[in-house]
Design a protein around this motif. Sequence first.
Motif, PDB file in Angstrom:
ATOM      1  N   LYS A  99       0.853  -1.191   0.000  1.00 49.62           N
ATOM      2  CA  LYS A  99       0.000   0.000   0.000  1.00 49.62           C
ATOM      3  C   LYS A  99       0.885   1.236   0.000  1.00 49.62           C
ATOM      4  O   LYS A  99       1.973   1.212   0.562  1.00 49.62           O
ATOM      5  CB  LYS A  99      -0.898   0.014   1.242  1.00 49.62           C
ATOM      6  CG  LYS A  99      -1.841  -1.163   1.323  1.00 49.62           C
ATOM      7  CD  LYS A  99      -2.652  -1.314   2.593  1.00 49.62           C
ATOM      8  CE  LYS A  99      -2.800  -0.195   3.505  1.00 49.62           C
ATOM      9  NZ  LYS A  99      -3.724  -0.391   4.621  1.00 49.62           N
ATOM     10  N   VAL A 101       0.591   5.691   0.198  1.00 48.68           N
ATOM     11  CA  VAL A 101      -0.044   7.009   0.175  1.00 48.68           C
ATOM     12  C   VAL A 101       0.780   7.875  -0.765  1.00 48.68           C
ATOM     13  O   VAL A 101       2.008   7.857  -0.714  1.00 48.68           O
ATOM     14  CB  VAL A 101      -0.078   7.635   1.591  1.00 48.68           C
ATOM     15  CG1 VAL A 101      -0.643   9.047   1.538  1.00 48.68           C
ATOM     16  CG2 VAL A 101      -0.882   6.777   2.555  1.00 48.68           C
ATOM     17  N   HIS A 131      -4.117   7.456  -3.039  1.00 42.72           N
ATOM     18  CA  HIS A 131      -3.747   6.206  -2.357  1.00 42.72           C
ATOM     19  C   HIS A 131      -3.797   5.062  -3.361  1.00 42.72           C
ATOM     20  O   HIS A 131      -4.651   5.049  -4.248  1.00 42.72           O
ATOM     21  CB  HIS A 131      -4.724   5.886  -1.223  1.00 42.72           C
ATOM     22  CG  HIS A 131      -4.710   6.872  -0.106  1.00 42.72           C
ATOM     23  ND1 HIS A 131      -5.238   8.147  -0.226  1.00 42.72           N
ATOM     24  CD2 HIS A 131      -4.233   6.767   1.153  1.00 42.72           C
ATOM     25  CE1 HIS A 131      -5.088   8.785   0.916  1.00 42.72           C
ATOM     26  NE2 HIS A 131      -4.476   7.972   1.778  1.00 42.72           N
ATOM     27  N   HIS A 143      -6.920   1.827  -6.740  1.00 44.41           N
ATOM     28  CA  HIS A 143      -6.366   3.154  -6.456  1.00 44.41           C
ATOM     29  C   HIS A 143      -7.429   4.238  -6.588  1.00 44.41           C
ATOM     30  O   HIS A 143      -8.533   3.993  -7.071  1.00 44.41           O
ATOM     31  CB  HIS A 143      -5.182   3.458  -7.376  1.00 44.41           C
ATOM     32  CG  HIS A 143      -5.541   3.497  -8.829  1.00 44.41           C
ATOM     33  ND1 HIS A 143      -6.142   4.587  -9.425  1.00 44.41           N
ATOM     34  CD2 HIS A 143      -5.386   2.560  -9.805  1.00 44.41           C
ATOM     35  CE1 HIS A 143      -6.327   4.335 -10.713  1.00 44.41           C
ATOM     36  NE2 HIS A 143      -5.887   3.104 -10.968  1.00 44.41           N
ATOM     37  N   GLU A 168      -9.183   6.373   0.231  1.00 42.24           N
ATOM     38  CA  GLU A 168      -8.535   6.698   1.505  1.00 42.24           C
ATOM     39  C   GLU A 168      -9.179   5.911   2.649  1.00 42.24           C
ATOM     40  O   GLU A 168      -8.483   5.356   3.494  1.00 42.24           O
ATOM     41  CB  GLU A 168      -8.624   8.198   1.779  1.00 42.24           C
ATOM     42  CG  GLU A 168      -7.925   8.616   3.053  1.00 42.24           C
ATOM     43  CD  GLU A 168      -7.974  10.113   3.297  1.00 42.24           C
ATOM     44  OE1 GLU A 168      -7.454  10.527   4.354  1.00 42.24           O
ATOM     45  OE2 GLU A 168      -8.515  10.861   2.470  1.00 42.24           O
ATOM     46  N   PHE A 171      -8.354   2.132   2.057  1.00 42.00           N
ATOM     47  CA  PHE A 171      -6.929   1.981   2.348  1.00 42.00           C
ATOM     48  C   PHE A 171      -6.716   1.833   3.857  1.00 42.00           C
ATOM     49  O   PHE A 171      -5.914   1.011   4.307  1.00 42.00           O
ATOM     50  CB  PHE A 171      -6.207   3.228   1.822  1.00 42.00           C
ATOM     51  CG  PHE A 171      -4.712   3.212   1.933  1.00 42.00           C
ATOM     52  CD1 PHE A 171      -3.928   2.842   0.853  1.00 42.00           C
ATOM     53  CD2 PHE A 171      -4.077   3.608   3.098  1.00 42.00           C
ATOM     54  CE1 PHE A 171      -2.543   2.868   0.925  1.00 42.00           C
ATOM     55  CE2 PHE A 171      -2.699   3.629   3.182  1.00 42.00           C
ATOM     56  CZ  PHE A 171      -1.930   3.253   2.099  1.00 42.00           C
TER      57      PHE A 171
END
Length: 183
Positions: A99, A101, A131, A143, A168, A171
């Motif tokens: 993962k 950011v 993300h 994504h 977000e 995630f």
Amino acid sequence: MSSRINRRHLLIGVSAIGAGLAAPAIAQTGGLRRNASSFTMPDWRDHFDDLGVATLISDTTSRAVHYWSGDGADYRIYPTSVPMSDELTKRGYTEIVRKKVGPDWTPTQSQRERFGWEYMPPGPDNPLGTHAMYLGWPAYLIHGTHDTRKIGRPSSDGCIGLYNHQIEELFGICPVGTQVRVI
């Protein structure tokens, strides 16, 4: 009971006949499918033996990602973009392996050849949004996107895209190791 047809009965009858004739016409529009008519609610048990640390099912037909927490107490659904064609759609089982950011983006060789795209650092023009969750398949991700027109449409080169505020959230609740099935 009267056998007379009044104006109200006539309008109801004509409306019913019209609706019946319109349905086949809509069905014959060259395979055009609306999101609402193709929506299905999958059951994770049809795809996995258990929920693992968490489970995602990405349904490319209904253009939605379904999330279940590892204990089954939390279920969420997110609208997505999907690949532009079946040739670009990878289906099957995988998992989230990484993962990030603020992902940067490097187009595949095929994308460079077809579109002339080049490397893109994180930022508002990056097609991966804010993300990214990388799948066990090379070059396939879940994504975000800054281009909100893509959500609900076949618009990607293989990835599954979500609104930035929703990726977000997803995630934050999907650990590495989350099992994923793309159907």
